[in-house]
Design a protein around this motif. Structure first.
Motif, PDB file in Angstrom:
ATOM      1  N   GLY A  39      10.571  18.032  -9.366  1.00  0.00           N
ATOM      2  CA  GLY A  39       9.410  17.675  -8.548  1.00  0.00           C
ATOM      3  C   GLY A  39       9.020  16.205  -8.626  1.00  0.00           C
ATOM      4  O   GLY A  39       8.137  15.762  -7.888  1.00  0.00           O
ATOM      5  N   HIS A  40       9.669  15.442  -9.490  1.00  0.00           N
ATOM      6  CA  HIS A  40       9.369  14.010  -9.656  1.00  0.00           C
ATOM      7  C   HIS A  40       9.314  13.321  -8.294  1.00  0.00           C
ATOM      8  O   HIS A  40      10.286  13.329  -7.546  1.00  0.00           O
ATOM      9  CB  HIS A  40      10.473  13.398 -10.536  1.00  0.00           C
ATOM     10  N   ALA A  41       8.164  12.720  -7.996  1.00  0.00           N
ATOM     11  CA  ALA A  41       7.952  12.108  -6.682  1.00  0.00           C
ATOM     12  C   ALA A  41       7.488  10.663  -6.841  1.00  0.00           C
ATOM     13  O   ALA A  41       7.016  10.249  -7.907  1.00  0.00           O
ATOM     14  CB  ALA A  41       6.910  12.916  -5.912  1.00  0.00           C
ATOM     15  N   LEU A  42       7.628   9.910  -5.750  1.00  0.00           N
ATOM     16  CA  LEU A  42       7.213   8.507  -5.724  1.00  0.00           C
ATOM     17  C   LEU A  42       6.257   8.313  -4.552  1.00  0.00           C
ATOM     18  O   LEU A  42       6.588   8.685  -3.421  1.00  0.00           O
ATOM     19  CB  LEU A  42       8.423   7.585  -5.524  1.00  0.00           C
ATOM     20  N   VAL A  43       5.113   7.715  -4.823  1.00  0.00           N
ATOM     21  CA  VAL A  43       4.176   7.357  -3.758  1.00  0.00           C
ATOM     22  C   VAL A  43       4.472   5.916  -3.360  1.00  0.00           C
ATOM     23  O   VAL A  43       4.365   4.998  -4.188  1.00  0.00           O
ATOM     24  CB  VAL A  43       2.713   7.473  -4.229  1.00  0.00           C
ATOM     25  N   LEU A  44       4.881   5.719  -2.100  1.00  0.00           N
ATOM     26  CA  LEU A  44       5.260   4.383  -1.619  1.00  0.00           C
ATOM     27  C   LEU A  44       4.288   3.907  -0.548  1.00  0.00           C
ATOM     28  O   LEU A  44       4.125   4.591   0.475  1.00  0.00           O
ATOM     29  CB  LEU A  44       6.650   4.419  -0.978  1.00  0.00           C
ATOM     30  N   PRO A  45       3.682   2.736  -0.722  1.00  0.00           N
ATOM     31  CA  PRO A  45       2.965   2.131   0.407  1.00  0.00           C
ATOM     32  C   PRO A  45       3.983   1.704   1.460  1.00  0.00           C
ATOM     33  O   PRO A  45       5.104   1.322   1.109  1.00  0.00           O
ATOM     34  CB  PRO A  45       2.291   0.890  -0.191  1.00  0.00           C
ATOM     35  N   LYS A  46       3.603   1.776   2.740  1.00  0.00           N
ATOM     36  CA  LYS A  46       4.529   1.351   3.796  1.00  0.00           C
ATOM     37  C   LYS A  46       4.596  -0.165   3.923  1.00  0.00           C
ATOM     38  O   LYS A  46       5.570  -0.697   4.439  1.00  0.00           O
ATOM     39  CB  LYS A  46       4.131   1.999   5.124  1.00  0.00           C
ATOM     40  N   ASP A  47       3.570  -0.870   3.457  1.00  0.00           N
ATOM     41  CA  ASP A  47       3.636  -2.331   3.402  1.00  0.00           C
ATOM     42  C   ASP A  47       4.260  -2.745   2.082  1.00  0.00           C
ATOM     43  O   ASP A  47       4.195  -1.995   1.100  1.00  0.00           O
ATOM     44  CB  ASP A  47       2.240  -2.947   3.526  1.00  0.00           C
ATOM     45  N   HIS A  48       4.854  -3.942   2.074  1.00  0.00           N
ATOM     46  CA  HIS A  48       5.548  -4.398   0.868  1.00  0.00           C
ATOM     47  C   HIS A  48       4.614  -5.155  -0.075  1.00  0.00           C
ATOM     48  O   HIS A  48       4.065  -6.192   0.295  1.00  0.00           O
ATOM     49  CB  HIS A  48       6.717  -5.314   1.236  1.00  0.00           C
ATOM     50  N   PHE A  49       4.451  -4.610  -1.261  1.00  0.00           N
ATOM     51  CA  PHE A  49       3.788  -5.321  -2.361  1.00  0.00           C
ATOM     52  C   PHE A  49       4.699  -5.119  -3.550  1.00  0.00           C
ATOM     53  O   PHE A  49       5.112  -3.985  -3.829  1.00  0.00           O
ATOM     54  CB  PHE A  49       2.412  -4.716  -2.667  1.00  0.00           C
ATOM     55  N   ALA A  50       5.032  -6.178  -4.247  1.00  0.00           N
ATOM     56  CA  ALA A  50       6.028  -6.069  -5.303  1.00  0.00           C
ATOM     57  C   ALA A  50       5.540  -5.209  -6.467  1.00  0.00           C
ATOM     58  O   ALA A  50       6.314  -4.439  -7.041  1.00  0.00           O
ATOM     59  CB  ALA A  50       6.416  -7.461  -5.806  1.00  0.00           C
ATOM     60  N   ASN A  51       4.275  -5.339  -6.807  1.00  0.00           N
ATOM     61  CA  ASN A  51       3.810  -4.712  -8.052  1.00  0.00           C
ATOM     62  C   ASN A  51       2.274  -4.716  -8.107  1.00  0.00           C
ATOM     63  O   ASN A  51       1.617  -5.108  -7.140  1.00  0.00           O
ATOM     64  CB  ASN A  51       4.409  -5.445  -9.259  1.00  0.00           C
ATOM     65  N   ILE A  52       1.748  -4.304  -9.244  1.00  0.00           N
ATOM     66  CA  ILE A  52       0.289  -4.172  -9.417  1.00  0.00           C
ATOM     67  C   ILE A  52      -0.417  -5.528  -9.332  1.00  0.00           C
ATOM     68  O   ILE A  52      -1.602  -5.608  -9.003  1.00  0.00           O
ATOM     69  CB  ILE A  52      -0.047  -3.477 -10.767  1.00  0.00           C
ATOM     70  N   TYR A  53       0.335  -6.596  -9.597  1.00  0.00           N
ATOM     71  CA  TYR A  53      -0.275  -7.927  -9.542  1.00  0.00           C
ATOM     72  C   TYR A  53      -0.497  -8.372  -8.098  1.00  0.00           C
ATOM     73  O   TYR A  53      -1.319  -9.230  -7.827  1.00  0.00           O
ATOM     74  CB  TYR A  53       0.620  -8.956 -10.250  1.00  0.00           C
ATOM     75  N   GLU A  54       0.278  -7.794  -7.184  1.00  0.00           N
ATOM     76  CA  GLU A  54       0.234  -8.259  -5.794  1.00  0.00           C
ATOM     77  C   GLU A  54      -0.449  -7.296  -4.836  1.00  0.00           C
ATOM     78  O   GLU A  54      -0.888  -7.694  -3.768  1.00  0.00           O
ATOM     79  CB  GLU A  54       1.668  -8.519  -5.295  1.00  0.00           C
ATOM     80  N   ILE A  55      -0.526  -6.030  -5.205  1.00  0.00           N
ATOM     81  CA  ILE A  55      -1.073  -5.051  -4.262  1.00  0.00           C
ATOM     82  C   ILE A  55      -2.600  -5.177  -4.191  1.00  0.00           C
ATOM     83  O   ILE A  55      -3.260  -5.298  -5.230  1.00  0.00           O
ATOM     84  CB  ILE A  55      -0.637  -3.610  -4.671  1.00  0.00           C
ATOM     85  N   PRO A  56      -3.175  -5.151  -2.985  1.00  0.00           N
ATOM     86  CA  PRO A  56      -4.637  -5.153  -2.896  1.00  0.00           C
ATOM     87  C   PRO A  56      -5.217  -3.892  -3.536  1.00  0.00           C
ATOM     88  O   PRO A  56      -4.597  -2.812  -3.482  1.00  0.00           O
ATOM     89  CB  PRO A  56      -4.903  -5.176  -1.384  1.00  0.00           C
ATOM     90  N   ALA A  57      -6.395  -4.033  -4.130  1.00  0.00           N
ATOM     91  CA  ALA A  57      -6.994  -2.924  -4.893  1.00  0.00           C
ATOM     92  C   ALA A  57      -7.135  -1.662  -4.051  1.00  0.00           C
ATOM     93  O   ALA A  57      -6.909  -0.548  -4.548  1.00  0.00           O
ATOM     94  CB  ALA A  57      -8.345  -3.354  -5.453  1.00  0.00           C
TER      95      ALA A  57
END
Ligand code: 5GP
Ligand code: ZN
Length: 135
Positions: A39-57
């Motif tokens: 069942g291991h799943a991945l939640v992916l944003p459709k916009d590209h953000f490299a990591n937690i430092y770059e993704i808007p809150a």
């Protein structure tokens, strides 16, 4: 914004097929091809953000919200005993695909996986030094 060289951008936006558990305008949830557990799943944003430092809150918060829904669905449908929601940032932290993704890893009693850290130790002085650096 998408990144043309990013495999998770292509998967999230449907250019590469994936086993999709959930999709809306901003996110896609897929089954991991190398699952730690059933069942291991991945939640992916459709916009590209490299990591937690770059993704808007607000994007990060949205990913957590969907991760929660997936964990609840897994508990109901796969009869899981628990879940690890894990999100790696940077090679040093084990990130292998530089497109933000939240792992939703269902856990089962005695599933043989190891996702917890080895506890370390620090002196009071060292802890105080860290506290000072971070406050
Ligand atoms: P990371 O190590 O970056 O936190 O996690 C990357 C995850 O993506 C790994 O669990 C790996 O199995 C998974 N993965 C890598 N490439 C693909 C792919 O093409 N499709 C799917 N569904 N999962 C992938
Ligand atoms: Zn991407």
């Amino acid at each position: 914004m998408k990144d043309n060289n990013c495999i998770f951008c292509k998967i999230a936006n449907g250019e590469i097929p994936s086993r999709t558990l959930y999709e809306d305008e901003k996110y896609r949830v897929i089954l991991d091809l190398g699952p730690a557990t059933r069942g291991h799943a991945l939640v992916l944003p459709k916009d590209h953000f490299a990591n937690i430092y770059e993704i808007p809150a607000e994007w990060a918060a949205g990913a957590i919200e969907i991760g929660q829904q997936m964990a609840l669905r897994m508990r109901e449908r796969l009869h899981t005993d628990g879940a690890n929601l894990i999100q790696n940032n940077g090679e040093a932290a084990g990130q292998t695909v530089p497109h933000f993704h939240l792992h939703v890893i269902p856990r089962y009693r005695n599933d043989g996986q190891h996702m917890l850290w080895r506890p370390g130790s620090m002196t009071d002085a060292e802890l105080d030094e860290v506290l000072e650096a971070l406050t």
